[in-house]
Design a protein around this motif. Structure first.
Motif, mmCIF file in Angstrom:
data_model
loop_
_atom_site.group_PDB
_atom_site.id
_atom_site.type_symbol
_atom_site.label_atom_id
_atom_site.label_comp_id
_atom_site.label_asym_id
_atom_site.label_seq_id
_atom_site.Cartn_x
_atom_site.Cartn_y
_atom_site.Cartn_z
ATOM 1 N N PRO A 274 3.996 27.946 62.132
ATOM 2 C CA PRO A 274 5.001 28.981 61.877
ATOM 3 C C PRO A 274 4.930 30.103 62.900
ATOM 4 O O PRO A 274 3.843 30.508 63.337
ATOM 5 N N LEU A 275 6.099 30.606 63.280
ATOM 6 C CA LEU A 275 6.167 31.703 64.241
ATOM 7 C C LEU A 275 5.382 32.917 63.751
ATOM 8 O O LEU A 275 4.821 33.670 64.552
ATOM 9 N N ALA A 276 5.337 33.107 62.453
ATOM 10 C CA ALA A 276 4.610 34.248 61.893
ATOM 11 C C ALA A 276 3.128 34.200 62.224
ATOM 12 O O ALA A 276 2.435 35.217 62.127
ATOM 13 N N GLU A 277 2.618 33.028 62.614
ATOM 14 C CA GLU A 277 1.203 32.893 62.960
ATOM 15 C C GLU A 277 0.961 33.039 64.454
ATOM 16 O O GLU A 277 -0.188 33.014 64.902
ATOM 17 N N ASN A 278 2.037 33.160 65.234
ATOM 18 C CA ASN A 278 1.871 33.394 66.660
ATOM 19 C C ASN A 278 1.260 34.775 66.864
ATOM 20 O O ASN A 278 1.803 35.774 66.372
ATOM 21 N N PRO A 279 0.134 34.893 67.554
ATOM 22 C CA PRO A 279 -0.562 36.200 67.632
ATOM 23 C C PRO A 279 0.308 37.331 68.180
ATOM 24 O O PRO A 279 0.283 38.446 67.643
ATOM 25 N N HIS A 280 1.061 37.050 69.228
ATOM 26 C CA HIS A 280 1.882 38.104 69.816
ATOM 27 C C HIS A 280 3.002 38.520 68.864
ATOM 28 O O HIS A 280 3.224 39.726 68.635
ATOM 29 N N PHE A 281 3.674 37.532 68.291
ATOM 30 C CA PHE A 281 4.777 37.839 67.386
ATOM 31 C C PHE A 281 4.247 38.527 66.126
ATOM 32 O O PHE A 281 4.836 39.498 65.635
ATOM 33 N N ALA A 282 3.134 38.026 65.595
ATOM 34 C CA ALA A 282 2.553 38.619 64.384
ATOM 35 C C ALA A 282 2.133 40.063 64.630
ATOM 36 O O ALA A 282 2.272 40.927 63.742
ATOM 37 N N ALA A 283 1.628 40.350 65.830
ATOM 38 C CA ALA A 283 1.208 41.728 66.152
ATOM 39 C C ALA A 283 2.420 42.656 66.179
ATOM 40 O O ALA A 283 2.347 43.799 65.688
ATOM 41 N N ARG A 284 3.541 42.192 66.729
ATOM 42 C CA ARG A 284 4.745 43.021 66.754
ATOM 43 C C ARG A 284 5.281 43.247 65.342
ATOM 44 O O ARG A 284 5.727 44.354 65.003
ATOM 45 N N MET A 285 5.232 42.215 64.516
ATOM 46 C CA MET A 285 5.680 42.390 63.127
ATOM 47 C C MET A 285 4.784 43.380 62.395
ATOM 48 O O MET A 285 5.265 44.221 61.629
ATOM 49 N N ALA A 286 3.491 43.269 62.608
ATOM 50 C CA ALA A 286 2.555 44.183 61.936
ATOM 51 C C ALA A 286 2.786 45.621 62.379
ATOM 52 O O ALA A 286 2.763 46.552 61.563
ATOM 53 N N GLN A 287 3.024 45.819 63.677
ATOM 54 C CA GLN A 287 3.228 47.171 64.181
ATOM 55 C C GLN A 287 4.486 47.796 63.601
ATOM 56 O O GLN A 287 4.488 48.966 63.199
ATOM 57 N N VAL A 288 5.577 47.030 63.546
ATOM 58 C CA VAL A 288 6.819 47.594 63.020
ATOM 59 C C VAL A 288 6.681 47.869 61.523
ATOM 60 O O VAL A 288 7.265 48.839 61.006
ATOM 61 N N GLU A 289 5.892 47.070 60.821
ATOM 62 C CA GLU A 289 5.686 47.331 59.397
ATOM 63 C C GLU A 289 4.871 48.602 59.186
ATOM 64 O O GLU A 289 5.156 49.407 58.282
ATOM 65 N N ILE A 290 3.844 48.802 60.019
ATOM 66 C CA ILE A 290 3.045 50.033 59.943
ATOM 67 C C ILE A 290 3.919 51.247 60.228
ATOM 68 O O ILE A 290 3.862 52.269 59.525
ATOM 69 N N ASP A 291 4.747 51.140 61.274
ATOM 70 C CA ASP A 291 5.638 52.246 61.611
ATOM 71 C C ASP A 291 6.610 52.548 60.472
ATOM 72 O O ASP A 291 6.900 53.723 60.181
ATOM 73 N N LEU A 292 7.098 51.504 59.833
ATOM 74 C CA LEU A 292 8.033 51.692 58.728
ATOM 75 C C LEU A 292 7.362 52.360 57.539
ATOM 76 O O LEU A 292 7.956 53.224 56.878
ATOM 77 N N MET A 293 6.124 51.991 57.260
ATOM 78 C CA MET A 293 5.386 52.636 56.162
ATOM 79 C C MET A 293 5.229 54.135 56.414
ATOM 80 O O MET A 293 5.421 54.956 55.510
ATOM 81 N N ALA A 294 4.891 54.488 57.653
ATOM 82 C CA ALA A 294 4.706 55.902 57.984
ATOM 83 C C ALA A 294 6.037 56.650 57.887
ATOM 84 O O ALA A 294 6.089 57.775 57.366
ATOM 85 N N MET A 295 7.102 56.024 58.384
ATOM 86 C CA MET A 295 8.402 56.691 58.341
ATOM 87 C C MET A 295 8.899 56.840 56.915
ATOM 88 O O MET A 295 9.550 57.832 56.565
ATOM 89 N N ARG A 296 8.591 55.864 56.076
ATOM 90 C CA ARG A 296 9.005 55.929 54.675
ATOM 91 C C ARG A 296 8.429 57.171 53.998
ATOM 92 O O ARG A 296 9.126 57.879 53.251
#
Length: 398
Positions: A274-296
């Motif tokens: 799964p693409l979600a397990e690709n390290p580079h893609f997973a890192a970008r998803m994790a970063q945007v989720e962290i940013d969204l939590m802070a903005m929330r």
């Protein structure tokens, strides 16, 4: 991404979910989920459903028909509505003009215009930007000259979102050309059906004529359509923009987009996994989720201050910058996840037709148009470069 909600807040979330499950027409939520374009009638239908429930104007006082929700209730509703793929509520009358009227308008203006906004009698659009005066709104050149009981307006506005549906426009106009730019601007309400008003659509990169140019040729506007004091419009414009920029942050939209992205990335195979397990893609998803939590969390603070009567200041610029970056990153990641499936451009599908490419995933046809459309977020409402300048000056005092 759950915050610590009280039992009352959790009960409110359940109430919202139950309402959406029963009141939101599936044909509307399906169109939103698939990225299809809504007609004016469909947007007005959802507007009327919310108004009938008393939930259309969450930030208005109850005395004027608003829900008078606190910041947490507003965020809960926005999150749940976006997750349910409810249509976006058109903000120009409800969330932009209304706060200005409530703060600076006459009682006669409030009594006349606010009920018409709720009932859907008036569809408002925004007359701020002009050729040569976008983020630099103090450079507006549209003139309004007093002539007895009227102002005579001449000039042009541009990038007028959904102006093709509107029957009223709130405008920044120059009423005193002989003082410093900010001091000679007024805030005027103009009937779009007035003689001398002309509208011309602009087709965007995603193929939709979402924005327009509006021309004023000797348009006569009654003096009672002036909001507040003459030549004080810059104050009212800044007040409105802080509300607009907070709305542009779009926490609920980003939360729903992240949910979709996770689903697509988990189902999309890349290199045998799964693409979600690709390290580079997973890192970008994790970063945007962290940013969204802070903005929330930041969004809650700003909206809470606004609910107490404090106009959001430079904090709204912070939300605008970070919120648009997050929304653009989410569309970029979804486009990458879709891969070649994002290539076909099917305008007939986006306008409501069926997807004739049967082997194309449901999310794919609207992926590229959505990506391109979201490029505008860092420009409108005051470009992100301008917002960084506001933050530097107002918060960092540099």
């Amino acid at each position: 991404m759950d915050l610590n909600y009280t039992p009352a807040q959790q009960a409110f979330r359940t109430e919202v979910r139950d309402f959406l499950a029963t009141a939101l027409p599936k044909r509307l939520s399906d169109k939103v989920r698939l990225g299809k374009r809504l007609s004016k009638a469909e947007m007005e239908e959802w507007h009327a459903i919310l108004n009938a429930r008393g939930w259309l104007a969450p930030n208005w006082p109850a005395a004027y028909g608003g829900a008078e929700w606190d910041a947490v209730q507003r965020q809960i509703f926005e999150e749940e509505a976006c997750l349910a793929h409810a249509p976006r509520v058109v903000p120009f009358g409800l969330m932009m003009l209304a706060p200005v009227l409530l703060a600076f308008g006459s009682e006669a203006q409030k009594q006349h215009y606010l009920p018409r906004i709720l009932n859907g009698d008036d569809w408002w659009c925004q007359g701020y930007s002009e050729p040569g005066a976008g983020s630099d709104l103090a450079s507006v050149r549209t003139r309004a000259v007093r002539d007895g009981s009227h102002f005579v307006v001449n000039g042009q506005k541009t990038w007028t979102t959904l102006g093709q549906h509107a029957n009223w426009i709130f405008c920044l106009v120059r009423t005193d050309p002989d003082c410093k730019p900010q001091a000679g601007i007024s805030f005027l309400l103009i009937d779009m059906d007035s003689p001398g008003v002309k509208l011309r659509p602009i087709t965007l990169i995603d193929g939709e004529a979402e924005v327009n140019e509006v021309f004023f040729d000797d348009v006569r506007v009654p003096v009672e359509n002036l909001v507040g004091e003459e030549n004080k419009g810059w104050t009212y414009a800044k007040y409105l923009l802080t509300h607009e920029r907070t709305n542009i942050a779009g926490v609920g939209f980003s939360n729903a987009a992240l949910t979709t992205l996770k689903r697509v990335a988990a189902a999309t195979m890349s290199g045998g996994r799964p693409l979600a397990e690709n390290p580079h893609f997973a890192a970008r998803m994790a970063q945007v989720e962290i940013d969204l939590m802070a903005m929330r969390t930041t969004n809650l603070r700003v909206v809470s201050a606004a609910a107490r009567g404090q106009a959001p200041g430079a904090e709204s610029s912070m939300l605008k910058v970070k919120g648009t970056q997050i929304r653009q990153e989410l569309t970029s990641l979804l486009r990458r996840a879709a891969g070649p499936d994002a290539l076909p451009f099917l305008p007939e599908y986006l306008d409501g037709g069926d997807n004739q490419i049967t082997d194309l995933p449901d999310h794919a046809p609207a992926t590229a148009p959505g990506y391109f459309n979201m490029r505008k977020l860092s420009i409108f409402g005051g470009s992100n470069e301008i917002q960084r300048g506001i933050i530097t000056k107002a918060i960092l005092e540099l």
